[in-house]
Design an enzyme around this catalytic site. Structure first.
Site, PDB file in Angstrom:
ATOM      1  N   TYR A  39       0.844  -1.398  -0.040  1.00 23.73           N
ATOM      2  CA  TYR A  39       0.064   0.021  -0.089  1.00 23.73           C
ATOM      3  C   TYR A  39       0.997   1.320   0.122  1.00 23.73           C
ATOM      4  O   TYR A  39       2.274   1.133   0.141  1.00 23.73           O
ATOM      5  CB  TYR A  39      -1.107   0.169   1.169  1.00 23.73           C
ATOM      6  CG  TYR A  39      -0.341   0.313   2.355  1.00 23.73           C
ATOM      7  CD1 TYR A  39       0.518  -0.492   3.141  1.00 23.73           C
ATOM      8  CD2 TYR A  39      -0.638   1.575   3.080  1.00 23.73           C
ATOM      9  CE1 TYR A  39       1.028  -0.512   4.463  1.00 23.73           C
ATOM     10  CE2 TYR A  39      -0.249   1.989   4.309  1.00 23.73           C
ATOM     11  CZ  TYR A  39       0.852   0.984   5.212  1.00 23.73           C
ATOM     12  OH  TYR A  39       1.259   1.277   6.264  1.00 23.73           O
ATOM     13  N   GLU A 186      12.554   2.554  13.977  1.00 31.36           N
ATOM     14  CA  GLU A 186      11.371   3.471  13.739  1.00 31.36           C
ATOM     15  C   GLU A 186      10.110   3.417  14.370  1.00 31.36           C
ATOM     16  O   GLU A 186      10.086   2.608  15.242  1.00 31.36           O
ATOM     17  CB  GLU A 186      10.968   3.465  12.195  1.00 31.36           C
ATOM     18  CG  GLU A 186      10.492   2.072  11.807  1.00 31.36           C
ATOM     19  CD  GLU A 186      10.022   1.909  10.276  1.00 31.36           C
ATOM     20  OE1 GLU A 186       9.938   2.931   9.448  1.00 31.36           O
ATOM     21  OE2 GLU A 186      10.041   0.825   9.844  1.00 31.36           O
ATOM     22  N   LEU A 211      11.113   1.573   6.903  1.00 31.30           N
ATOM     23  CA  LEU A 211      10.526   1.980   5.926  1.00 31.30           C
ATOM     24  C   LEU A 211      11.182   3.218   5.327  1.00 31.30           C
ATOM     25  O   LEU A 211      11.462   4.270   6.061  1.00 31.30           O
ATOM     26  CB  LEU A 211       8.968   2.548   6.032  1.00 31.30           C
ATOM     27  CG  LEU A 211       8.351   2.803   4.573  1.00 31.30           C
ATOM     28  CD1 LEU A 211       7.941   1.656   3.790  1.00 31.30           C
ATOM     29  CD2 LEU A 211       7.041   3.588   5.029  1.00 31.30           C
TER      30      LEU A 211
HETATM   31  N1  PDD Z   1       2.845   5.322   7.434  1.00 28.67           N
HETATM   32  N2  PDD Z   1       7.634   4.031   8.963  1.00 28.67           N
HETATM   33  C1  PDD Z   1       6.538   3.380   8.868  1.00 28.67           C
HETATM   34  C2  PDD Z   1       6.477   1.858   9.401  1.00 28.67           C
HETATM   35  C3  PDD Z   1       5.250   3.932   8.241  1.00 28.67           C
HETATM   36  O1  PDD Z   1       4.056   3.074   8.122  1.00 28.67           O
HETATM   37  C4  PDD Z   1       5.395   5.016   7.959  1.00 28.67           C
HETATM   38  C5  PDD Z   1       4.093   5.697   7.231  1.00 28.67           C
HETATM   39  C6  PDD Z   1       6.479   5.920   7.895  1.00 28.67           C
HETATM   40  C7  PDD Z   1       6.679   7.368   7.398  1.00 28.67           C
HETATM   41  O2  PDD Z   1       6.770   7.260   5.819  1.00 28.67           O
HETATM   42  P1  PDD Z   1       6.041   8.473   5.070  1.00 28.67           P
HETATM   43  O3  PDD Z   1       6.684   9.680   5.646  1.00 28.67           O
HETATM   44  O4  PDD Z   1       6.380   8.208   3.925  1.00 28.67           O
HETATM   45  O5  PDD Z   1       4.844   8.801   5.467  1.00 28.67           O
HETATM   46  C8  PDD Z   1       7.543   5.235   8.552  1.00 28.67           C
HETATM   47  C9  PDD Z   1       1.678   5.852   6.673  1.00 28.67           C
HETATM   48  C10 PDD Z   1       1.517   7.386   6.775  1.00 28.67           C
HETATM   49  C11 PDD Z   1       0.592   4.676   6.983  1.00 28.67           C
HETATM   50  O6  PDD Z   1       0.575   3.775   7.374  1.00 28.67           O
HETATM   51  O7  PDD Z   1      -0.463   5.374   7.420  1.00 28.67           O
END
Ligand code: PDD
Length: 294
Positions: A39, A186, A211
Site C-alpha cells: 500500500y 522507527e 520504511l
Molecule cells: N505510514 N515508517 C512506517 C512503518 C510507516 O508506516 C510510515 C508511514 C513511515 C513514514 O513514511 P512517510 O513519510 O512516507 O509517510 C515510516 C503511513 C502514513 C501509514 O501507514 O498510514
C-alpha cells in the site's frame, strides 16, 4: 447506509468508482487471506497531491519486491488519485492505495493468471493537533518484533497494530520499535529522529529495518539545504532518552516533537527549536500554511 462505512465518499475498486459503502471484495482475496499486498498513503494539501512521484516510485518498488506486476501506468495512477481528490470535500486528504495479489484458491505459493486487486480511497487528513504539536507527543518503546523487510510497505501490519495499540493504552501517540541491539528502528507508522546533546540531527540510515519515509527523505534534503547536518546512523533508546530533542515524521504526522519516551522527559521535556525549525521548513516546502500557526 452500511454502519461500517459511515464515510460514503467515492472510492476506486478494480476499474470502477463507487461509494465506499458499496465496495466489496471476495473473501478469497489474498489481501484478506494472507495480507498478500502492499500500500501507499499519499498526502494531498489544498487539493494537490504532494510528492506524488516518490510515493508512486515506492509503490512500484514494493510491488516489485513482492513480485506483483504494477496494474497501472503512472498516468493511470495519477488519474485515479486525481478523480478521488476532485470528488472529496475536504481539501487536505490522505489517499490510501492498496494492491493485493488478487483472488485465488488458498495456497501459499503464487496463483497463476491472477489479476491484482486495486483499491484506493481518499480520507480527510487527520494530523496531530496544534495542542499536540505545542505540548509534544509521547512515545513508548517496544521490542521490534517485525520481519526483516520493513522497507516494503506491506499491508501485513500486525506488529505495528499491536505496538500502536500498546501506545494508545498507555496514553502515548506512537511506539518506537527497538531492535535486538537496543537501537531504535522507527515508529509504528512514523520515522524516528533525535537531536543529540552536541546538536547532531540523527535518524536511522535506510536499510531493510525501516520504511524509507518520503517525509524523512524530504527532511534530510531540507535540513541539508538549511545547513543543518543530518547524520544517518542508529541511535539507542538511552541516547534518545538523554537527547536534547526527539521528533517523528510521516505523511500524516508531518514533523511533530516527542517530549516523553516511556513516561520520561526528553531534554527539557518541551518541544525543541530544531524540530520547530524543520517543521517550518517542511510547511514551506509543502506550500501550505500550517493550521493554527501563529
Ligand atoms: N505510514 N515508517 C512506517 C512503518 C510507516 O508506516 C510510515 C508511514 C513511515 C513514514 O513514511 P512517510 O513519510 O512516507 O509517510 C515510516 C503511513 C502514513 C501509514 O501507514 O498510514
Amino acid at each position: 447506509m452500511n454502519p461500517i462505512h459511515p464515510d460514503d465518499s467515492l472510492c476506486y475498486l478494480n476499474g470502477e468508482y463507487l461509494p465506499l459503502s458499496g465496495a466489496r471484495i471476495p473473501v478469497l482475496d489474498r489481501g484478506f487471506i494472507f495480507g498478500d499486498g502492499v500500500y501507499e498513503v499519499v498526502p494531498v494539501y489544498h487539493k494537490r497531491a504532494f510528492r506524488l512521484e516518490p510515493h508512486l516510485d515506492r509503490l512500484q518498488r514494493s510491488l516489485a519486491q513482492v513480485r506483483i506486476d504494477n496494474p497501472h501506468t503512472r498516468d493511470e495512477w495519477r488519474a485515479i488519485i486525481d478523480r478521488l481528490v476532485r470528488s472529496s470535500t475536504p481539501v487536505d486528504l490522505a489517499v490510501y492505495v492498496q494492491v493485493t495479489r488478487g483472488v485465488a484458491r488458498r495456497d501459499f505459493a503464487f496463483p497463476r493468471n491472477v489479476t491484482p486487486t486495486v483499491f484506493a480511497m481518499a480520507s480527510a487528513l487527520t494530523r496531530p493537533s496544534a495542542a499536540q504539536r505545542d505540548a509534544g507527543l509521547r512515545t513508548i518503546s517496544v521490542p521490534d518484533a517485525r520481519w526483516l523487510r520493513c522497507d516494503i510497505k506491506s499491508v501485513s501490519l500486525l506488529p505495528n497494530i499491536l505496538a500502536k495499540q500498546a501506545a494508545r493504552e498507555s496514553g502515548a501517540y506512537e511506539a518506537w520499535f527497538v531492535d535486538k541491539d537496543g537501537n531504535v528502528t522507527e515508529g509504528g507508522s512514523t520515522n524516528a529522529w533525535i537531536v543529540t546533546k552536541d546538536g547532531e540531527l540523527v535518524t536511522r540510515q535506510l536499510s531493510n529495518s525501516i520504511l524509507g519515509g518520503i517525509t524523512r527523505r524530504s527532511l534530510v534534503k531540507l535540513a541539508a539545504d538549511a545547513q543543518i547536518k543530518v547524520v544517518e546512523r542508529p541511535f539507542s533508546l538511552e541516547e534518545a532518552r538523554g537527547a536534547r530533542e526527539a521528533f517523528l515524521t510521516s505523511t500524516t504526522s508531518f514533523v511533530t516533537p516527542i517530549t516523553k519516551i516511556d513516561g520520561k522527559p526528553v531534554g527539557t521535556g518541551k518541544p525543541g527549536a530544531v524540530a520547530a525549525r524543520l517543521r517550518e521548513l517542511y510547511y514551506g516546502y509543502m506550500g501550505s500554511p500550517e493550521p493554527g500557526a501563529a
